[in-house]
Motif scaffolding. Structure first.
Motif, PDB file in Angstrom:
ATOM      1  N   GLY A  14       0.787  -1.231   0.000  1.00  0.00           N
ATOM      2  CA  GLY A  14       0.000   0.000   0.000  1.00  0.00           C
ATOM      3  C   GLY A  14       0.815   1.274   0.000  1.00  0.00           C
ATOM      4  O   GLY A  14       0.250   2.372  -0.016  1.00  0.00           O
ATOM      5  N   VAL A  15       2.141   1.174  -0.011  1.00  0.00           N
ATOM      6  CA  VAL A  15       3.013   2.346  -0.029  1.00  0.00           C
ATOM      7  C   VAL A  15       3.616   2.486  -1.420  1.00  0.00           C
ATOM      8  O   VAL A  15       4.296   1.579  -1.912  1.00  0.00           O
ATOM      9  CB  VAL A  15       4.145   2.233   1.015  1.00  0.00           C
ATOM     10  N   ASP A  55       3.138  -1.998 -11.389  1.00  0.00           N
ATOM     11  CA  ASP A  55       1.680  -2.000 -11.229  1.00  0.00           C
ATOM     12  C   ASP A  55       1.024  -1.286 -12.412  1.00  0.00           C
ATOM     13  O   ASP A  55      -0.068  -1.656 -12.851  1.00  0.00           O
ATOM     14  CB  ASP A  55       1.293  -1.293  -9.923  1.00  0.00           C
ATOM     15  N   GLU A  56       1.721  -0.246 -12.889  1.00  0.00           N
ATOM     16  CA  GLU A  56       1.226   0.509 -14.039  1.00  0.00           C
ATOM     17  C   GLU A  56       2.410   0.856 -14.930  1.00  0.00           C
ATOM     18  O   GLU A  56       3.559   0.872 -14.492  1.00  0.00           O
ATOM     19  CB  GLU A  56       0.530   1.803 -13.582  1.00  0.00           C
ATOM     20  N   ILE A 382      15.685   6.828   9.356  1.00  0.00           N
ATOM     21  CA  ILE A 382      15.515   5.535   8.700  1.00  0.00           C
ATOM     22  C   ILE A 382      14.132   5.488   8.064  1.00  0.00           C
ATOM     23  O   ILE A 382      13.121   5.604   8.752  1.00  0.00           O
ATOM     24  CB  ILE A 382      15.689   4.379   9.705  1.00  0.00           C
ATOM     25  N   LYS A 383      14.106   5.328   6.756  1.00  0.00           N
ATOM     26  CA  LYS A 383      12.832   5.345   6.031  1.00  0.00           C
ATOM     27  C   LYS A 383      12.267   3.927   5.973  1.00  0.00           C
ATOM     28  O   LYS A 383      12.782   3.062   5.265  1.00  0.00           O
ATOM     29  CB  LYS A 383      13.026   5.902   4.628  1.00  0.00           C
ATOM     30  N   ALA A 384      11.208   3.704   6.731  1.00  0.00           N
ATOM     31  CA  ALA A 384      10.507   2.419   6.744  1.00  0.00           C
ATOM     32  C   ALA A 384       9.026   2.701   6.926  1.00  0.00           C
ATOM     33  O   ALA A 384       8.639   3.753   7.456  1.00  0.00           O
ATOM     34  CB  ALA A 384      11.024   1.527   7.877  1.00  0.00           C
ATOM     35  N   ARG A 385       8.190   1.758   6.480  1.00  0.00           N
ATOM     36  CA  ARG A 385       6.736   1.929   6.630  1.00  0.00           C
ATOM     37  C   ARG A 385       6.381   2.096   8.092  1.00  0.00           C
ATOM     38  O   ARG A 385       5.592   2.962   8.470  1.00  0.00           O
ATOM     39  CB  ARG A 385       6.020   0.733   6.007  1.00  0.00           C
TER      40      ARG A 385
END
Length: 494
Positions: A14-15, A55-56, A382-385
Motif C-alpha cells: 500500500g506504499v 503495477d502501471e 531511517i525510512k521504513a513503513r
C-alpha cells in the motif's frame, strides 16, 4: 539496444515507491540513476531486470514491448543486473557461481566445466583480477566477491547492464579497471544504467543522469549541463551547504590501545591508540588487513598475539558477546552476511544488541524496546513503513543506517565502523558525520575504516594506512592528502 520506460508505478504493502516514471536508455550510453535512500532507484532497476513487475506503465526494449516476468526472461532479452549485494554460493567455485543457472553444456546434456573455467578466467582477466576460476567463494575478500558478481553479469553477454552501486566494495585501482571496461562496453553499443551515491563517478563516467526523489522523477539532464551542487540540490530538495562538520579537538586521554596485535595471514604487529574526542580513520587496499583488524578487535577472530586495552585496562575479547558487554559496537561492511537479520523486523534489528540494557528480571521491557527503536529511526532518518516492517524490504542505504542504529540503542562506548557510508546518499552521509562528531563529544571512541579517501580526509583527526597486513603510515588531518594515502596504501615509499 534501446530501453524506454513509460509511466512506471509500483507500490509495496500500500506504499507507493515509484509514481509515473519515464526513463530512457540509449545504446552506448551510461545513464546514472541517483537519489536519496528510499527514492526508488533499486526498485526501478529491479523492474528493468525482471525482479519486479510494475503495477502501471510499460517497458519497450529495442522497439518491442517487454514481456519479462523474471530475471531469466530479462537475460534472454539481453538485460543483466549487477546487484549492490553479491548473492553468491560460498561453497561453490567462482566458475560455478558465474554460470549458475546458465551452465554451458556438451551436446546440451553434460556440464562443460572446462569451457566455463576458460570463459570465467577470460572475464576475470579483463577485469584485472587474476583469480583462479576453481577458487571457492568463501575464500575471497569482500571486494573479490563483488568482482565475481560483476563477472557473472558479464557472462550473459548483455546489451543492457544495470549496475547498482558497482564500486561500493572496490578499491580505487579496481574502480578504475571497471571504468575502463565500461568505456569498452560503450564503444560496443552496450547501454548501462548506473546507480551510485558517489557523485564524482557520475561526472567521470556517465553521459546523462536521472534524479528520483520520493519515488518521482525530478530531473533528467546531460551530465555536461550539471554541476555537483545542482545535482545534490535536486536529490535532497534543498541546499546542502556543508558535508563535513568542524573537527573536534582530542583531549589526549587514551580510550583504546592496540599493542602488537597479530592475526595471520590478515595482519601483523599492529600498534595504535585512540584518544577521547578523536575520530580515527584506517584505510588500505583490498587484502591490506583492515577488515580482519576490525573483526579481531571486536572478538570475531582470536589474535595470535598482542593485546587490546580499553581505558588503560587489558581486555581479552574472544567472542562478539564479550566485546558488546565491554561497550564495543561493530558495523560490518557486509550487512547481509553478518550485520543484519534479514527476516526480522526493523525494531528487533535495532534493539537486539542492547537487550541487556532494556532488561529487568529476565523480562524484556517491550514498550521501552519499541520506544528506543523509534528514537533511533528518528535520529538516523531511517525510512521504513513502520518499525515492524521486515528489514529485507528496506533500501540498502536504510539497512546500513539500521546497522549503526543498533549500536546507538546499545549505548556503545566504542564504534568500529567498517565502510559505514556504503550505499548511503550524500544528505544522509552529512547527517551521519554530524552524529559521529556528537558521539565523540560525549566521550565515545570512533574508528572509521573506509576506502573513500575524501571521507577520511574530511572526517578524521588522524588516518592510519595499512599495506599487506602492516601499518605503514600515520598522518594527522592536516597532513592527509589523497596522494599520500594512495602511495602508502600501494606500498610506495614517499
Amino acid at each position: 539496444m534501446r530501453l524506454h520506460m513509460k509511466g512506471i508505478s509500483k507500490s509495496f504493502y500500500g506504499v507507493q515507491v515509484l509514481g509515473d516514471i519515464d526513463f530512457e536508455l540509449l545504446p552506448g550510453e551510461v545513464h546514472a540513476l541517483v537519489g536519496e535512500n528510499g527514492a526508488g532507484k533499486s526498485t526501478l532497476a529491479k523492474i528493468i531486470s525482471g525482479v519486479h513487475r510494475p503495477d502501471e506503465g510499460y517497458m519497450i526494449v529495442n522497439g518491442k514491448p517487454s514481456t519479462a516476468h523474471s530475471t531469466i526472461d530479462s537475460q534472454r532479452m539481453g538485460i543483466s543486473m549487477i546487484y549492490q549485494e553479491s548473492f553468491l554460493v560460498p561453497e561453490m567455485s567462482i566458475a560455478e557461481n558465474v554460470f549458475l543457472g546458465s551452465e554451458l553444456r556438451w551436446l546440451g546434456l553434460f556440464s562443460n566445466m572446462i569451457k566455463m573455467k576458460r570463459e570465467t578466467k577470460s572475464i576475470l582477466r579483463s577485469l584485472g583480477m587474476p583469480l583462479h576460476p576453481s577458487t571457492k567463494i568463501k575464500d575471497l575478500s569482500a571486494s573479490e566477491h563483488h568482482i565475481v558478481a560483476i563477472a557473472k553479469a558479464l557472462s550473459h553477454k548483455a546489451n543492457i547492464l544495470v549496475m547498482d552501486e558497482p564500486t561500493a566494495a572496490l578499491s580505487d585501482s579496481e574502480r578504475l579497471r571497471l571504468f575502463d571496461m565500461i568505456r569498452r562496453f560503450k564503444e560496443e553499443g552496450v547501454g548501462i544504467v548506473y546507480i551510485t551515491h558517489r557523485l564524482k563517478e557520475i561526472f567521470e563516467i556517465c553521459d546523462r543522469v536521472t534524479v528520483l526523489r520520493d519515488g518521482k522523477k525530478v530531473l533528467t539532464k546531460h551530465v555536461s549541463d550539471l554541476t555537483e551542487k545542482v545535482l545534490v540540490r535536486s536529490m535532497v530538495g534543498r541546499e546542502l551547504t556543508q558535508v563535513y562538520p568542524p573537527l573536534s579537538v582530542p583531549t589526549g586521554r587514551e580510550l583504546l590501545r592496540v599493542d602488537g596485535l597479530t592475526r595471520k595471514p590478515w595482519f601483523e604487529s599492529v600498534d595504535f591508540t585512540l584518544c577521547e574526542g578523536e575520530i580515527l580513520g584506517i584505510t588500505g587496499l583490498a587484502g591490506s588487513g583492515t577488515e580482519g583488524l576490525a573483526k579481531t578487535i571486536f572478538g570475531e577472530a582470536k589474535p595470535d598475539k598482542g593485546k587490546v586495552y580499553w581505558q588503560k585496562q587489558p581486555v581479552r575479547l574472544t567472542t562478539p558477546r564479550q566485546a558488546i558487554d565491554t561497550g564495543f559496537g561493530y558495523v560490518n561492511r557486509d550487512r547481509i552476511e553478518s550485520g543484519l537479520f534479514m527476516e526480522m523486523n526493523v525494531y528487533h534489528n535495532l534493539t537486539i544488541a542492547g537487550l541487556k540494557k532494556i532488561h529487568r528480571h529476565a523480562l524484556v521491557q517491550e514498550q521501552q524496546e519499541y520506544g528506543k527503536a523509534i528514537d533511533a529511526m528518528i535520529q538516523l532518518d531511517i525510512k521504513a513503513r513502520d518499525p515492524e516492517q521486515e528489514i529485507k524490504f528496506l533500501s540498502g542505504g536504510n539497512q546500513q543506517k539500521v546497522m549503526l542504529g543498533k549500536w546507538l540503542v546499545a549505548e556503545s562506548d566504542l564504534y568500529i565502523l567498517d565502510e559505514p557510508t556504503r550505499g548511503i546518499d550524500v544528505a544522509s552521509k552529512s547527517e551521519l558525520y554530524v552524529l559521529l562528531h556528537e558521539l565523540v563529544r560525549e566521550g565515545k571512541g570512533i574508528i572509521v575504516i573506509s576506502s573513500d579517501m575524501s571521507e577520511l580526509i574530511g572526517l578524521c583527526n588522524r588516518v592510519l594506512v595499512m599495506h599487506e597486513g602492516r601499518l605503514v603510515d600515520e598522518m594527522t588531518h592536516e597532513q592527509a592528502t589523497q596522494e599520500r594515502i594512495l602511495q602508502a596504501a600501494s606500498g610506495i615509499r614517499g
